[in-house]
Design a protein around this motif. Structure first.
Motif: not given
Length: 631
Positions: A243-253, A287-297
């Protein structure tokens, strides 16, 4: 084999191969550790780090999350599971905005009255709807009557640290493995398929490079294997991708159910988009754990509907925008990469001439390794970083240690050979003196005696001459010995006159020894030395030599063994008839029980001067070497 060839092979083996053996052993250990899976977690954490370090990405407006929160649940009656009527109402309103694909993530395997018939009717009238099921334990099914092409499973593979770095595209139904038609596709793939079919007129097909992979037109998703990248013997069931997560804690509306009911939105946000309905309330599981994206809340977690949104976004972005898909190299190429960096460390340790140059070289090599790995990662290639670092630095350390030891041993052998050569030269010179002097006189006497051509007076004269020659040789040899007795040779082969006061000799030994090329002398920032003169000193040359050698050896131990040393204090204190020679540092030192040359010198001094020798580790760090004697 000829002797000359054997000699060449022996020299090449000794000088070229043996010094690099420790580095090769380090490479072998790292490879075995990787094969055993001991480095897997570190490699996966590095993978996450590289994902977080990528440049920030914009929001993907093609994916919209319809998040059902606690306020929406309360508005729908306050019960959970949410009633079929509330879901039917939500789908009906959503369809009015004409999304290209709709994903219903909450489970709907059992009727939740009221409104089940109403929901069935909405299902029948929604060909672009994908409903979730779960095919791995604990399992739940899609609502009955839904066509298989409108069903996708939401299961995801998680790693040993329970984080999600991979995603399923498809897998056989575990309960119907013998039925090919029972093959299941993932929820994310089904949504991407519906969207790309509606917008791009594309359908999912089997791969070209890998027939078991999947593709849309020319975009083929690279399939993961059990030993791909940093994984070791990972579960191999199903078709998986990184998975190539989008590097944005708010990737989707994200819109709420109340936003839909009140019309508090821009219709263009939903028209021709992928709308995924899911629970976003943190009070509910999922919930799903991932440390691939900074700034998650909250940090390190996302809800299940976000995970599905990232997977859908990855597929659509790869097809429409050529966004990078993460891939790995073959196992052979990965291990070639690891060995290459290990050899780089070996070569740096073998051929850099000083500790400082080696430190700079290994620093540049480490920077290059991380930089190249990161750039390749941005291009879509995940290559081993941790194993390469673990062979680069330790192999360099092992090699430079052996090289330093080899250099030291060669220097000692050279010094010993020089002494042997000097002794041999003295023997040859003495033999020449004897041969050209007394032996010639003696031969003449013997010949004349044999020929009976030697008078008593002449014989007496010749014997007196022979006596003078022999005595002259003795005086000369005695002078050589006296010169040696009154001289001091340090490791640098500098010669000092031992007739000087002992405190002046200490200053000279200290100054010359600290100029020698030893690894930890370069780290010294504070150097303090002071030697009190000794009143009425009665030390002879031999005792002075041993004391100077003790000081030299103690300083050499600091240069060789005092790791992380920054301060050195060397003092000679005279008080009440006692003289104390003290060498103290703040390095890691050597084990106090280890007996080396310095310890032997100290014990020798105890016997010769009837003094007291002490060596001990200091707290929290440092080492003390001290000798006290009565002057």
């Amino acid at each position: 084999m000829p002797n000359w060839m054997r000699t060449i092979i022996q020299k090449v083996t000794t000088r070229r191969i043996i010094p690099i053996v420790p580095g090769i052993v380090v490479i072998g250990i790292a490879i075995v550790a990787r094969l055993a899976g001991l480095l897997q977690l570190l490699e996966l954490k590095t993978f996450d780090l590289f994902l977080r370090l990528r440049p920030p990405e914009s929001m993907d407006e093609r994916i919209v999350i319809i998040g059902i929160n606690s306020a929406d649940i309360a508005a729908m009656g306050g019960d959970y599971p949410i009633s079929d009527r509330a879901i039917a109402e939500l789908l009906t309103i959503l369809k009015e905005y004409q999304p290209a694909a709709i994903g219903l993530n909450p489970r709907r395997d059992l009727p939740v009255e009221p409104g089940n018939n109403q929901l069935k009717k909405v299902f029948e009238e929604s060909p672009n709807l994908i409903v979730a099921e779960k095919i791995l334990p604990p399992r739940f099914y899609a609502p009955p009557g839904i066509p298989s092409e409108q069903v996708g499973f939401t299961d995801y593979p998680f790693d040993a640290d329970y984080q999600a770095r991979r995603g399923f595209l498809g897998m056989p139904d575990p309960q119907e493995l013998e039925i090919p038609e029972a093959y299941k596709f993932s929820f994310a793939l089904q949504l991407a398929r519906v969207y790309l079919q509606e917008i791009n007129r594309l359908s999912v097909e089997e791969g070209i490079r890998d027939s078991d992979a999947m593709r849309f037109e020319t975009t083929e998703f690279p399939r993961l294997f059990p030993n791909s990248g940093g994984y070791v013997n990972a579960d191999g069931g199903g078709v998986k991708i990184l998975l190539n997560y989008r590097n944005n804690p708010k990737s989707f509306r994200t819109l709420s159910f109340s936003d839909l009911k009140t019309g508090n939105l821009n219709p263009d946000w939903l028209r021709d988009r992928v709308a995924i309905i899911g629970i976003v309330d943190p009070n509910f599981k999922g919930t799903i754990d991932t440390s691939a994206i900074a700034g998650l809340n909250p940090p390190g977690t996302m809800n299940g509907v976000e995970y599905q949104a990232h997977a859908v976004s990855q597929m659509i972005s790869a097809v429409n925008e050529n966004r990078t898909l993460l891939n790995v190299r073959s196992e052979g190429e990965e291990y070639l990469w690891i060995v290459a960096w290990g050899m780089c460390g070996i070569l740096l340790g073998r051929y850099t001439r000083s500790f400082k140059k080696n430190l700079i070289g290994i620093g540049l090599a480490t920077t290059a390794l991380i930089s190249v790995s990161y750039v390749l990662f941005l291009e879509g290639w995940w290559i081993p970083v941790i194993p390469a670092l673990l062979v680069l630095i330790p192999s360099n350390f092992a090699c430079i240690t052996v090289s330093y030891y080899d250099k030291t041993m060669r220097a000692r052998i050279s010094e010993r050979q020089q002494r042997i050569d000097e002794r041999q030269h003295l023997i040859e010179r003495t033999f020449n003196i004897i041969h050209n002097g007394p032996l010639q006189t003696l031969a003449s006497i013997l010949r004349r005696t044999q020929d009976k051509n030697l008078s008593q007076e002449r014989l007496l004269l010749d014997l007196q001459n022979l006596n003078r020659e022999i005595r002259a040789i003795g005086d000369r040899l005695e002078g050589e010995i006296l010169t040696q007795e009154d001289s001091l040779y340090l490791g640098s082969q500098l010669k000092f006159d031992l007739n000087q006061p002992i405190h002046e000799l200490f200053y000279q030994v200290y100054s010359i020894t600290l100029e020698r090329d030893l690894p930890y002398f370069e780290n010294l920032k504070i150097k303090s030395r002071n030697f009190d003169p000794i009143l009425n000193c009665n030390l002879n040359s031999e005792k002075k030599r041993v004391l100077c050698q003790f000081l030299e050896e103690s300083l050499l131990n600091v240069g060789k063994h005092a790791k992380n040393v920054t301060c050195l204090w060397v003092t000679g204190a005279y008080r009440d008839g006692f003289y104390t020679l003290r060498i103290k540092d703040n390095g890691s030192g050597i084990h106090p029980k280890a007996e080396g040359r310095g310890t032997q010198q100290g014990k020798k001094l105890e016997k010769q001067l009837k003094g007291k020798f002490k060596r001990e580790s200091l707290n929290p760090r440092g080492f003390l070497c001290e000798f006290t004697w009565l002057t």
